[in-house]
Design an enzyme around this catalytic site. Structure first.
Site, PDB file in Angstrom:
ATOM      1  N   LEU A  56       0.962  -1.262   0.169  1.00  0.00           N
ATOM      2  CA  LEU A  56      -0.073   0.096  -0.209  1.00  0.00           C
ATOM      3  C   LEU A  56       0.582   1.352  -0.095  1.00  0.00           C
ATOM      4  O   LEU A  56       1.814   1.431   0.583  1.00  0.00           O
ATOM      5  CB  LEU A  56      -0.709  -0.013   1.123  1.00  0.00           C
ATOM      6  N   ASP A  57       0.173   2.446  -0.796  1.00  0.00           N
ATOM      7  CA  ASP A  57       0.868   3.593  -0.918  1.00  0.00           C
ATOM      8  C   ASP A  57       1.261   3.469   1.046  1.00  0.00           C
ATOM      9  O   ASP A  57       0.974   3.841   2.060  1.00  0.00           O
ATOM     10  CB  ASP A  57       0.443   4.489  -1.528  1.00  0.00           C
ATOM     11  N   MET A  58       2.628   5.029   0.998  1.00  0.00           N
ATOM     12  CA  MET A  58       2.806   4.879   2.979  1.00  0.00           C
ATOM     13  C   MET A  58       0.983   5.968   3.724  1.00  0.00           C
ATOM     14  O   MET A  58       0.690   6.018   4.693  1.00  0.00           O
ATOM     15  CB  MET A  58       3.642   6.377   2.329  1.00  0.00           C
TER      16      MET A  58
END
Length: 548
Positions: free
Chosen positions: A395-397
């Site tokens: 997942l994106d940060m």
């Protein structure tokens, strides 16, 4: 002339200068931007259709502008304004600071070199369109076509003759004596050799005629190529001279050229963005930079995501090396991404067995270790479990929600196969800035990295990879829409681009600092996942409610 007043604004400037690659615009920058808005709406200094009131499909006429809050020698706070590249076909306009180098000036080295290049262009064009050269090329093409046609017809005839000879031999085997059969075979062999000889002679004659023409053509093409080589050398010399003329000051009074900053060939347009123009002008005229912001004005580009009056960080490829030099000597804010990563966050373990571990990753945490020394979901789990942990997806940060990790190689291979075959079902929940028309639908756009602005992505119909998202509205507020996203493909920033882009939902996810407006967090959460368990071979599903 370019120092603009802020009408005795009582807002104090920040103690530290803006970190240009991720920021929330300071109130002084918002005030300055409002002044630029008013100027652009009422100015009569130039003509340029920004396409604000009427959308011109496929035409990119918007522009990036920047404001720099500065303090002059008397301690008065004001601002400078600039635009990126050219505006209304020129680099210099009233109200905006001039370019670092005005290469379009009539007496500039660029204009003189440009005249030399134009002369080469004329010489090359004349040589390519020379009547004798064109006739030779046409005659060569005509003869080549005739040769191919005649040789093809001869081959067809030879094939028919061979079939006839084979038939004669077959008939002779039963109707002739051995001696008569041998005589016939010798005769047919001579006929075959004669036809092959004629073919070779015909081909040789054609080749000789074509080669003679080609030699004459080569004299012309060698001359054209020589002109092109000389033009390229002149162009490279000009480019190098341009780079050497582009020198940038920093707060320490040090000056560096583009060649020195990049240590090689700089990207096209380096030094023409608003931020370097503003800082250089400030240093050159004794102004102290206090804060900065850049915003888009006008119609959005067709491929990138740019919204009217929305603030954006400085670009990475062109500006990051330049600004790294230009900001030396200023006290600059720390990178907020690093600050966010440094904060302690709680990871919730939703499920764990001998094969898998499922967690709820908080927003602001990396899925896997990155360039920054910070705790990631992966390193967190390695601290808890003695066995090895295998990354399955990410997942994106800025995105929170469900992440699945494997505890052994067999499980990792099993799950990765399900992801690659798109057998895993995932659902995200998001809040969008804007009211979405319709209740459900799909978005299909080709995506690729924005090479000038990593890690941002852009729509590219030539080189992009296809991406597909299904969506369904959950509820609508006064200015926002809560929505479910269902991923079919898993491209980088897919949901963020599909939400923001004008060809998608044209409504950024709330808090999206890359494609919209920064907020307390990115309102995107991976709330549901379903896959087949590696040991039980049964469907398992996990759900984790969003915190918004």
């Amino acid at each position: 002339m370019f120092f603009h007043s802020l009408d005795a604004c009582k807002i104090q400037p920040p103690a530290e200068f803006t970190f240009p690659f991720q920021y929330i615009p300071h109130p002084l920058c918002l005030n300055a931007a409002q002044k630029v808005y008013e100027y652009l709406e009422h100015q009569q200094d130039f003509e340029h259709d920004f396409g604000i009131d009427h959308r011109m499909e496929g035409v990119n006429i918007g522009k990036m502008f920047g404001v720099l809050i500065v303090e002059n020698q008397e301690g008065t706070i004001g601002f400078l304004a600039a635009f990126s590249g050219k505006l209304a076909g020129t680099q210099t306009l009233p109200f905006f600071v001039p370019p670092i180098v005005n290469i379009t000036h009539e007496e500039s080295f660029y204009r003189k070199s440009e005249q030399v290049l134009n002369e080469y262009n004329k010489l090359i064009s004349n040589a390519e369109n020379d009547e004798k050269y064109q006739k030779l090329c046409a005659e060569c093409a005509h003869k080549t076509q005739k040769m191919q046609t005649e040789l093809a017809e001869m081959k067809t005839a030879m094939k028919a003759e061979k079939a006839n000879r084979d038939a004669q031999r077959a008939d002779a085997q039963t109707s002739m004596t051995a001696q008569e059969y041998d005589e016939l075979c010798k005769k047919l062999k001579i006929e075959s050799l004669r036809l092959q000889y004629n073919y070779k002679q015909c081909s040789k004659q054609w080749r000789a005629e074509i080669d003679e023409l080609q030699q004459k053509i080569n004299i012309h093409t060698a001359h054209i190529q020589q002109l092109k080589t000389e033009r390229k050398q002149k162009s490279e010399q000009l480019q190098h001279e341009i780079f050497s003329h582009y020198t940038f000051l920093n707060a320490l009074g040090e000056r560096k050229s583009l060649n020195e900053i990049f240590g090689g060939i700089p990207p096209a347009g380096a030094g023409e963005c608003a931020a370097p123009k503003l800082l250089h002008y400030a240093y050159e005229h004794g102004y102290k930079p206090r804060a900065m912001a850049e915003f888009w004005w006008g119609q959005s580009p067709k491929l990138e995501i740019r919204k009217h009056k929305i603030f954006y960080p400085a670009c990475k490829t062109k500006c990051e090396p330049i600004l790294a030099h230009m900001l030396q000597g200023l006290q600059v804010e720390k990178n907020p991404v690093h600050e966010e990563l440094a904060r302690e966050k709680k990871v919730e373990i939703l499920y764990s067995d001998n094969d898998i571990v499922v967690i709820n990753k908080p927003a602001g945490m990396l899925s896997v270790p990155g360039n920054v020394d910070a705790l990631s979901a992966y390193t967190y789990l390695r601290r808890i479990y003695e066995e090895r942990i295998f990354v399955i997806h990410r997942l994106d940060m800025a995105t929170s929600g469900i992440l699945v990790f494997a505890k052994n190689t067999a499980t990792a291979a099993w799950l990765q196969q399900q992801f690659s075959e798109r057998l895993v079902k995932k659902r995200y929940v998001a809040i969008l800035q804007g009211i979405i028309e319709g209740d459900e639908g799909e978005i299909s756009l080709p995506l690729r990295p924005d090479l000038d602005n990593r890690p941002q992505q852009m729509v590219c119909y030539e080189h992009g990879k296809q991406s597909l998202t299904f969506w369904k509205v959950l509820e609508r507020g006064e200015t926002t829409t809560k929505i479910h996203f269902f991923l079919h493909t898993g491209r980088t920033h897919q949901l963020r681009v599909h939400a923001s882009h004008q060809a998608g939902l044209n409504a950024p996810i709330l808090g999206d600092d890359l494609y919209g407006i920064k907020a307390d967090r990115l309102y995107l959460h991976a709330e549901y996942i379903e896959f087949t368990h590696p040991t039980t071979r049964k469907k398992v599903c996990f759900r984790c409610e969003a915190g918004f």
